[in-house]
Design an enzyme around this catalytic site. Structure first.
Site, PDB file in Angstrom:
ATOM      1  N   GLN A 160       0.828  -1.203   0.000  1.00 13.50           N
ATOM      2  CA  GLN A 160       0.000   0.000   0.000  1.00 13.50           C
ATOM      3  C   GLN A 160       0.865   1.258   0.000  1.00 13.50           C
ATOM      4  O   GLN A 160       1.993   1.246   0.469  1.00 13.50           O
ATOM      5  CB  GLN A 160      -0.937  -0.015   1.207  1.00 13.50           C
ATOM      6  CG  GLN A 160      -1.984  -1.091   1.098  1.00 13.50           C
ATOM      7  CD  GLN A 160      -2.950  -1.103   2.271  1.00 13.50           C
ATOM      8  OE1 GLN A 160      -2.973  -0.202   3.088  1.00 13.50           O
ATOM      9  NE2 GLN A 160      -3.751  -2.160   2.339  1.00 13.50           N
ATOM     10  N   GLY A 161       0.300   2.327  -0.552  1.00 13.87           N
ATOM     11  CA  GLY A 161       0.997   3.607  -0.571  1.00 13.87           C
ATOM     12  C   GLY A 161       2.009   3.753  -1.686  1.00 13.87           C
ATOM     13  O   GLY A 161       2.781   4.711  -1.704  1.00 13.87           O
ATOM     14  N   LYS A 162       2.007   2.843  -2.636  1.00 17.42           N
ATOM     15  CA  LYS A 162       2.967   2.880  -3.739  1.00 17.42           C
ATOM     16  C   LYS A 162       2.312   3.234  -5.079  1.00 17.42           C
ATOM     17  O   LYS A 162       2.958   3.199  -6.107  1.00 17.42           O
ATOM     18  CB  LYS A 162       3.689   1.533  -3.853  1.00 17.42           C
ATOM     19  CG  LYS A 162       4.447   1.151  -2.594  1.00 17.42           C
ATOM     20  CD  LYS A 162       5.121  -0.196  -2.745  1.00 17.42           C
ATOM     21  CE  LYS A 162       5.794  -0.667  -1.487  1.00 17.42           C
ATOM     22  NZ  LYS A 162       6.818   0.179  -0.959  1.00 17.42           N
ATOM     23  N   GLY A 163       1.015   3.534  -5.050  1.00 15.19           N
ATOM     24  CA  GLY A 163       0.315   3.896  -6.279  1.00 15.19           C
ATOM     25  C   GLY A 163      -0.280   2.725  -7.037  1.00 15.19           C
ATOM     26  O   GLY A 163      -0.910   2.916  -8.082  1.00 15.19           O
ATOM     27  N   GLY A 187      -2.806   0.795  -6.292  1.00 10.33           N
ATOM     28  CA  GLY A 187      -4.265   0.775  -6.275  1.00 10.33           C
ATOM     29  C   GLY A 187      -4.862   1.592  -7.404  1.00 10.33           C
ATOM     30  O   GLY A 187      -5.749   1.127  -8.118  1.00 10.33           O
ATOM     31  N   ALA A 225     -10.790   4.235   0.374  1.00 10.05           N
ATOM     32  CA  ALA A 225     -11.400   3.624  -0.812  1.00 10.05           C
ATOM     33  C   ALA A 225     -12.265   4.644  -1.547  1.00 10.05           C
ATOM     34  O   ALA A 225     -12.229   4.722  -2.778  1.00 10.05           O
ATOM     35  CB  ALA A 225     -12.228   2.407  -0.423  1.00 10.05           C
ATOM     36  N   LEU A 254     -10.052   6.921  -3.515  1.00  9.13           N
ATOM     37  CA  LEU A 254      -9.485   6.217  -4.671  1.00  9.13           C
ATOM     38  C   LEU A 254     -10.507   6.128  -5.794  1.00  9.13           C
ATOM     39  O   LEU A 254     -10.219   6.472  -6.942  1.00  9.13           O
ATOM     40  CB  LEU A 254      -9.026   4.810  -4.269  1.00  9.13           C
ATOM     41  CG  LEU A 254      -8.576   3.916  -5.425  1.00  9.13           C
ATOM     42  CD1 LEU A 254      -7.316   4.467  -6.083  1.00  9.13           C
ATOM     43  CD2 LEU A 254      -8.364   2.497  -4.945  1.00  9.13           C
ATOM     44  N   TYR A 255     -11.713   5.677  -5.479  1.00 17.62           N
ATOM     45  CA  TYR A 255     -12.741   5.538  -6.511  1.00 17.62           C
ATOM     46  C   TYR A 255     -13.120   6.888  -7.102  1.00 17.62           C
ATOM     47  O   TYR A 255     -13.285   7.013  -8.328  1.00 17.62           O
ATOM     48  CB  TYR A 255     -13.972   4.832  -5.950  1.00 17.62           C
ATOM     49  CG  TYR A 255     -13.722   3.401  -5.535  1.00 17.62           C
ATOM     50  CD1 TYR A 255     -12.924   2.551  -6.292  1.00 17.62           C
ATOM     51  CD2 TYR A 255     -14.275   2.886  -4.375  1.00 17.62           C
ATOM     52  CE1 TYR A 255     -12.682   1.241  -5.914  1.00 17.62           C
ATOM     53  CE2 TYR A 255     -14.046   1.576  -3.986  1.00 17.62           C
ATOM     54  CZ  TYR A 255     -13.252   0.753  -4.754  1.00 17.62           C
ATOM     55  OH  TYR A 255     -13.024  -0.535  -4.375  1.00 17.62           O
TER      56      TYR A 255
END
Length: 146
Positions: free
Chosen positions: A83-86, A88, A119, A122-123
């Site tokens: 997580q946190g690395k782009g 997603g 989330a 992100l969406y």
């Protein structure tokens, strides 16, 4: 780095089942083993591993909900180690491309558990919007694909 989505099969199902989110995120995401079992018995669901180059970093599942007849993203997670690395956001873009090719110009749905702000952001960054609808105690989001 290249992000790809690979269908879950005999070679990667066990690794997908072992992926996990952090303890404080578990209330927001069903376990991958449960999702894989669901896909085994409900053939309308399509589970995929999310890969950064050849490293499995996450899991998603999409398909057509039998109750609503909507095409939706019903599972989406990035393993806590990645997580946190782009990954997603990049994987979500890949998924939207795949859905557009597979289904054409449709309304594509997902939902979030209230309180899962990460989330939701992100969406929204990928163009999903809240519908105001609540199903299964989750807030429904939609993106129109062209």
């Amino acid at each position: 780095m290249r992000i790809t989505l690979r269908a879950v099969d005999a070679d990667n199902w066990h690794d997908c089942a072992k992926l996990s989110v952090s303890d404080d995120q578990k209330e927001y995401v069903a376990g991958n083993a449960v999702s894989l079992a669901q896909a085994a018995y409900e053939k309308q669901w399509y589970p995929h591993g999310i890969y950064a180059d050849d490293t499995l970093v996450g899991f998603l599942m999409f398909g057509t909900d039998q109750e609503t007849k909507r095409v939706e993203l019903c599972r989406y997670m990035i393993d806590k180690r990645y997580q946190g690395k782009g990954y997603g956001k990049l994987a979500l873009i890949k998924l939207l491309e795949l859905i557009a090719i597979r289904y054409g110009a449709i309304s594509f749905y997902t939902s979030i558990v209230p309180g899962n702000d990460a989330a939701g952001k992100l969406y929204e960054s990928a163009g999903f919007q809240m519908t105001g609808e609540v199903m299964w105690d989750e807030q429904v989001m939609v993106k129109q694909l062209h």
